[in-house]
Design a protein around this motif. Sequence first.
Motif, short mmCIF file in Angstrom:
data_model
loop_
_atom_site.label_atom_id
_atom_site.label_comp_id
_atom_site.label_asym_id
_atom_site.label_seq_id
_atom_site.Cartn_x
_atom_site.Cartn_y
_atom_site.Cartn_z
N ASP A 43 0.83 -1.21 0.00
CA ASP A 43 0.00 0.00 0.00
C ASP A 43 0.86 1.26 0.00
N ALA A 44 1.94 1.24 0.77
CA ALA A 44 2.80 2.43 0.85
C ALA A 44 3.46 2.72 -0.49
N PHE A 45 4.01 1.70 -1.12
CA PHE A 45 4.68 1.93 -2.40
C PHE A 45 3.71 2.33 -3.50
N LEU A 46 2.50 1.76 -3.47
CA LEU A 46 1.50 2.17 -4.45
C LEU A 46 1.11 3.63 -4.26
N SER A 47 1.06 4.07 -3.01
CA SER A 47 0.68 5.47 -2.73
C SER A 47 1.77 6.44 -3.14
N GLU A 48 3.03 5.99 -3.12
CA GLU A 48 4.14 6.89 -3.45
C GLU A 48 4.28 7.12 -4.95
N HIS A 49 3.76 6.21 -5.77
CA HIS A 49 3.85 6.33 -7.24
C HIS A 49 5.29 6.38 -7.73
N ARG A 50 6.19 5.77 -6.96
CA ARG A 50 7.60 5.77 -7.38
C ARG A 50 7.86 4.71 -8.45
N TYR A 51 7.05 3.64 -8.45
CA TYR A 51 7.25 2.52 -9.36
C TYR A 51 6.04 2.37 -10.28
N GLU A 52 6.32 1.97 -11.52
CA GLU A 52 5.24 1.73 -12.48
C GLU A 52 4.66 0.32 -12.34
#
Length: 374
Positions: free
Chosen positions: A141-150
């Motif tokens: 959830d955290a990484f999806l919220s950051e939008h750092r990765y496609e």
Amino acid sequence: MSDGDLRQLLLTKRVIVLCGAGGVGKTTTAAALGVAAARAGRKVLVLTIDPARRLAETMGLQESGTKPTPVPPERLFPHEPPGPGRLDVWMLDPRAVFERMVFRLAPSPDAARAIVEHRLYRFLSELVAGVQEYAAAEALDAFLSEHRYELILLDTPPSRHALDFLDAPGRLARFLDDRIVSLFAPERHARSGRLWHGAQAVVDRVLSGVFGTHFTHELRGFIGAFGGLFAGMRLHTERLRSRLASPDAGFLLVTSPETTSLHEAAWFREALAARGLPFAGYVLNRSWAHDDVLTAPEALLEHAKGDRHAESAVKALSRMATAEQSRSAAHLALLHRLAEHLPPGALAVAAPDTGAELEEFSGLVRLGDALSAG
């Protein structure tokens, strides 16, 4: 092998979750797909639970790393100019994940520091550190919220509880919120009513009698500070569910030709359907479902005439070729059965047994290229 295209899946999805029984090669498959997606130009993160030591060394993973490890471009593109893609890999560190969650959900940095610097925080973080499902949900959830990765590839725990990561944050929040905060926290967090206040007074007397007044006051203060996070935990549980049920997500079931693994894959497919989660297809791992098997070597007998040892060697090769062709035919038939009754866009692809090739990162490159080629 089916209507779906694995390369297209890697290019269009935002998150791919890999499920399956233990020992079928989920982590290796996740790593290889991450390599393939990065080589295709995407910014990719592979989140893994507990990779085998050999695979961890191959990927250059750091033990207990607090952040993802980038894969050097020269390893991703060994014989060609580096492309725009990027690959990061992280072995989930539940304690680090939990601390990130505190800073993300606390009302202010000072409030977060007050929690993580509290001496009771270490006990609580170690308690949560044993819950892999919680760490997987929070990190995803955290990484999806950051939008750092496609694209994020999640390697789930090897058990029938792999999908529990969808429920883990909510269970933890409900347990603490309903049963602990109301009984143990300061009065401003407690429920109203004479009966509940009486119960809280009993708990207070018991704690004070066992641990002392000072510790009881300290415990109440810590749980009170933590209480502000629970609403955010429940909110992100619902957000993660929504994201994983959307067209941006896909669940790949990794299996081997073994009967037990196939039964687990069938169970996971039913579990995905019951939860309304998008089934993306099967990866038949460690299979011989390919055409490049040994050809019949009988033609060599013509060149071995009169040489008893050569004739014996050719006959041994013939027996090996027959066994290999039989296994290949069986695995191809199995792949066809997996491909039957797939939903539109789902796939069934075979991955060979890479064996010692994964001693080097180039083995992951070759496996990723083979998978994405279908």
